[in-house]
Design an enzyme around this catalytic site. Structure first.
Site, mmCIF file in Angstrom:
data_model
loop_
_atom_site.group_PDB
_atom_site.id
_atom_site.type_symbol
_atom_site.label_atom_id
_atom_site.label_comp_id
_atom_site.label_asym_id
_atom_site.label_seq_id
_atom_site.Cartn_x
_atom_site.Cartn_y
_atom_site.Cartn_z
ATOM 1 N N THR A 1 38.926 46.891 31.959
ATOM 2 C CA THR A 1 39.551 46.992 33.286
ATOM 3 C C THR A 1 40.409 45.766 33.597
ATOM 4 O O THR A 1 41.544 45.883 34.068
ATOM 5 C CB THR A 1 38.436 47.096 34.364
ATOM 6 O OG1 THR A 1 37.471 48.019 33.895
ATOM 7 C CG2 THR A 1 38.972 47.531 35.688
ATOM 8 N N THR B 1 43.484 45.257 31.031
ATOM 9 C CA THR B 1 44.554 46.223 31.311
ATOM 10 C C THR B 1 45.412 45.748 32.488
ATOM 11 O O THR B 1 46.644 45.787 32.437
ATOM 12 C CB THR B 1 43.928 47.608 31.645
ATOM 13 O OG1 THR B 1 43.109 47.982 30.550
ATOM 14 C CG2 THR B 1 44.978 48.655 31.894
ATOM 15 N N GLY C 1 30.714 53.441 42.161
ATOM 16 C CA GLY C 1 31.228 52.622 41.049
ATOM 17 C C GLY C 1 31.039 51.126 41.243
ATOM 18 O O GLY C 1 31.542 50.334 40.446
ATOM 19 N N ALA D 1 43.512 41.782 21.256
ATOM 20 C CA ALA D 1 42.380 42.060 20.361
ATOM 21 C C ALA D 1 41.426 43.038 21.040
ATOM 22 O O ALA D 1 41.027 42.822 22.193
ATOM 23 C CB ALA D 1 41.650 40.767 20.018
ATOM 24 N N GLU E 1 38.960 30.498 36.822
ATOM 25 C CA GLU E 1 38.928 30.868 38.244
ATOM 26 C C GLU E 1 38.285 32.239 38.462
ATOM 27 O O GLU E 1 37.524 32.440 39.413
ATOM 28 C CB GLU E 1 40.362 30.888 38.796
ATOM 29 C CG GLU E 1 40.476 31.213 40.267
ATOM 30 C CD GLU E 1 39.808 30.149 41.137
ATOM 31 O OE1 GLU E 1 40.286 29.024 41.178
ATOM 32 O OE2 GLU E 1 38.769 30.477 41.779
ATOM 33 N N LYS F 1 27.206 32.417 38.790
ATOM 34 C CA LYS F 1 28.248 31.881 39.675
ATOM 35 C C LYS F 1 27.733 30.634 40.403
ATOM 36 O O LYS F 1 28.474 29.659 40.587
ATOM 37 C CB LYS F 1 28.697 32.962 40.659
ATOM 38 C CG LYS F 1 29.404 34.117 39.941
ATOM 39 C CD LYS F 1 29.538 35.354 40.813
ATOM 40 C CE LYS F 1 30.193 36.494 40.044
ATOM 41 N NZ LYS F 1 30.121 37.782 40.750
HETATM 42 N N1 HSE Z 1 29.218 42.809 39.418
HETATM 43 C C1 HSE Z 1 29.798 41.759 40.192
HETATM 44 C C2 HSE Z 1 29.707 42.087 41.667
HETATM 45 C C3 HSE Z 1 31.228 41.474 39.854
HETATM 46 O O1 HSE Z 1 29.157 43.114 42.036
HETATM 47 O O2 HSE Z 1 30.188 41.292 42.465
HETATM 48 C C4 HSE Z 1 31.378 40.737 38.589
HETATM 49 O O3 HSE Z 1 30.768 39.474 38.660
#
Ligand code: HSE
Length: 443
Positions: A28, A31, A201, A58, A143, A219
């Site tokens: 995703t 692209t 999703g 790649a 970032e 994070k």
């Molecule tokens: N799956 C994460 C979220 C995004 O729901 O914020 C990618 O870190």
């Protein structure tokens, strides 16, 4: 004092020279990065001072349809692509840890700057990646690894580089914020809200990394490292997810004037001896309704920063998704490409402070405890005595009818996490306490 400060000068290729790009991964994010690079090639060339030239993409499966990509640019040999002489910058958007680590290290060692969106990789291996980037005098940008296009990494690396950060508190996972917000606004159960997040999703087929807080912990490690100039790894972060939060917890929080958010909290703390340390933790947190983080709804992210001179700042936006993540990758790509053309390096990781990581038990927290107790004389005194035995002061105590038992909701003042946790264990063993239904920390 400054003997060990490294020179960061890098001679540039010169204005107008093309910058060769290799993209590793075509999911995703990959692209969208390719689309933006192609659609905005002209303005990007102006902003950089030379054109970006795509040298290869790649992928793991060459037989898959890759609409919009020149087939001659596709390869399943990422390592050879990285090592081509005409590749200056490698963009890693594969995901996972071990394979991208190998590729990113190889790229840095070959003198290529790297842009990665991979939070798990950075949170697990920032030390060796940063050392490889320093040794080769190239850039390592990430970032997109934290909250996608919300410019929180560059805010910590650049904008607040002159300030003293005290605390960074963030809603850095969109899936869990969506689930908690759905529970709050519709009264849904955790299971129903998760099902809705999956249907739309947001949540993946295996939602563990999001709902158990692992994604947010990666994070948090990155934010704490940057904010406190100390290496903080994923394994240094205390982590509790949202899978045990119930509709009753949400309702109790609302009645008490709070909303429940999964927060990543990174702070500089001092222990009893005045020794400074870094605490990084992720857990469901009761946030007062009037706090700006309480109004961050749906799948939005926000990072709330408290700094000595800047005061309180909040950064808000989409923290996930192909387009916002690609925006952050492109921003990094422009930065790395500018340095390739004009010379110089971006600010790298700086861990000069090298503070110890606080043991979670030594962190001061506050608890909101919801328990069922026997409805008889003396129970309240027993419960209060259990808290008092560890010197924990109670802020509020509320009692409600609950069938044959009474429901006791206690909010404590600040105390050591280890004392609070031990107190809860003792409460569970108290004869008057039938069940401790929930324990949630306060912000
Ligand atoms: N799956 C994460 C979220 C995004 O729901 O914020 C990618 O870190």
């Amino acid at each position: 004092m400054t003997d060990n400060i490294q020179p960061t000068f890098n001679p540039g290729k010169g204005a107008g020279e093309p910058v060769g790009i290799a993209i590793l991964g075509h999911g995703t994010v990959g692209t969208e990065v390719l689309r933006l690079m192609s659609e905005h090639s002209d303005p990007l060339a102006h902003r950089i001072g030379g054109p970006l030239e795509l040298k290869g993409v790649a992928v793991s499966d060459l037989s898959k349809d890759r609409a919009g990509v020149d087939p001659s640019l596709l390869t399943d040999d990422a390592m050879s692509l990285i090592n081509r002489d005409d590749v200056d910058i490698v963009v890693e958007v594969i995901g996972g840890i071990d394979y991208p680590r190998e590729l990113v290290l190889a790229a840095l060692q070959a003198g290529k700057s790297v842009v990665t969106a991979n939070k798990a990789l950075v949170a697990a291996h920032a030390d060796e990646l940063a050392e490889a980037a320093d040794a080769a005098n190239v850039d390592l940008y990430f970032e997109a690894a934290v909250a996608a296009a919300i410019p929180v990494v560059s805010m910590l690396r650049r904008s607040l580089a002159g300030d003293q950060i005290e605390r960074i508190s963030g809603i850095v996972n969109g899936t869990t914020n969506f689930i908690l917000d759905a529970m709050e606004s519709t009264g849904a159960s955790y299971e129903d809200a998760l099902a809705e997040a999956t249907r739309l999703g947001y949540a993946e087929a295996d939602p563990t990394a999001d709902v158990e807080g692992h994604d947010a912990a990666s994070k948090a490690a990155i934010l704490a490292s940057l904010g406190f100039h100390t290496r903080v790894k994923f394994t240094d972060v205390y982590c509790e997810g949202i899978s045990k939060i119930t509709a009753d917890d949400i309702a109790a929080a609302r009645n008490a004037g709070f909303v429940i958010k999964l927060l990543a909290i990174c702070e500089r703390i001092s222990d009893a001896n005045g020794q400074e340390a870094v605490s990084a933790r992720v857990h469901p947190t009761l946030v007062p309704r009037e706090h700006p983080l309480a109004s961050v709804n749906e799948s939005y992210n926000a990072i709330f920063v408290e700094a000595e001179a800047a005061g309180r700042l909040m950064f808000y936006g989409n923290g996930a998704g192909g387009n916002p993540t690609a925006s952050a990758v492109l921003g990094d790509l422009v930065g790395a490409a500018r340095n390739k053309v004009h010379g110089g390096r971006a600010p790298g990781e700086n861990t000069y402070a090298n503070l110890p990581i606080a043991d979670f038990g030594s962190v001061e927290t506050r608890y909101h405890i919801d328990m069922e107790v026997e409805d008889r004389t003396g129970v309240l005194a027993e419960v209060s005595a259990t808290f008092a035995s560890r010197g924990i002061s109670l802020k509020t105590v509320r009692q409600e009818e609950s069938g044959e038992h009474a429901r006791l909701i206690v909010v404590t003042h600040g105390a050591l996490e280890s004392d609070l946790a031990a107190t809860v264990e003792e409460l569970k063993r108290s004869p008057g306490v039938k069940a401790v239904d929930s324990v949630i920390r306060l912000f």
